[in-house]
Structure formats: C-alpha cells, structure tokens
Design a protein around this motif. Structure first.
Motif, short mmCIF file in Angstrom:
data_model
loop_
_atom_site.label_atom_id
_atom_site.label_comp_id
_atom_site.label_asym_id
_atom_site.label_seq_id
_atom_site.Cartn_x
_atom_site.Cartn_y
_atom_site.Cartn_z
N ASP A 97 -1.71 0.19 -7.66
CA ASP A 97 -2.82 -0.76 -7.64
C ASP A 97 -2.35 -2.04 -8.33
O ASP A 97 -2.14 -2.06 -9.54
N ALA B 244 0.83 -1.21 0.00
CA ALA B 244 0.00 0.00 0.00
C ALA B 244 0.86 1.26 0.00
O ALA B 244 0.49 2.27 -0.61
N LYS B 245 2.01 1.19 0.64
CA LYS B 245 2.91 2.35 0.73
C LYS B 245 3.37 2.80 -0.66
O LYS B 245 3.68 3.97 -0.86
N THR B 246 3.40 1.89 -1.61
CA THR B 246 3.83 2.26 -2.96
C THR B 246 2.79 3.13 -3.66
O THR B 246 3.12 3.87 -4.58
N GLY B 247 1.53 3.01 -3.25
CA GLY B 247 0.47 3.77 -3.89
C GLY B 247 0.03 3.18 -5.22
O GLY B 247 -0.79 3.76 -5.93
#
Length: 80
Positions: free
Chosen positions: A76, A71-74
């Motif tokens: 999908d 999720a930290k990567t942003g």
C-alpha cells in the motif's frame, strides 16, 4: 538519515527488506521491458538505447500498466 527524512514533510519513505524484488515495482517495469525486447535484434548500442528509451516512454503513457505493476507488489503506497 532519519533526520533528513523527517526534515522533508513532502517525502515518504517505505522501508523494504534488503533484497525483495517482489516488493519493488521497478523490477516489474524492467521485466516488462525485457519481455518486449526479447525477440528483437539491434545492430548497435545506439539503436538499442533508442529502443529502450522509446519503450520506457511508451510505458509512461499507460497508467494502467504502471498501476498494475504497483498492485502486483501487494504493498500500500498511500501516505500514512
């Protein structure tokens, strides 16, 4: 390469910029691992290897941690 990818329906490839550690979840894994080893000293390469393997295995059993690093990567990562 495109032909090889297209021939494997089960394979999804995400194109990332040439060097973008903020988009690579593996960078978060290594960062977390290095922080967990920061205050430890080992006497041999074998001891360090064993400790790293143990810590990585422990991370496998923490799905919330892995989900957070992704999720930290942003990005999908759901198949199109």
């Amino acid at each position: 390469m495109r032909q090889l990818i297209d021939a494997r329906l089960w394979l999804t490839v995400y194109q990332l910029p040439p060097y973008a550690p903020e988009f690579n979840p593996a960078e978060g894994v290594w960062s977390h691992l290095k922080r967990s080893l920061a205050s430890l000293t080992k006497h041999s390469l074998d001891q360090l290897t064993t400790l790293v393997k143990t810590r990585l295995k422990r991370m496998q059993y923490r799905p919330g941690l892995i989900d957070g690093l992704i999720a930290k990567t942003g990005l999908d990562f759901q198949p199109p």
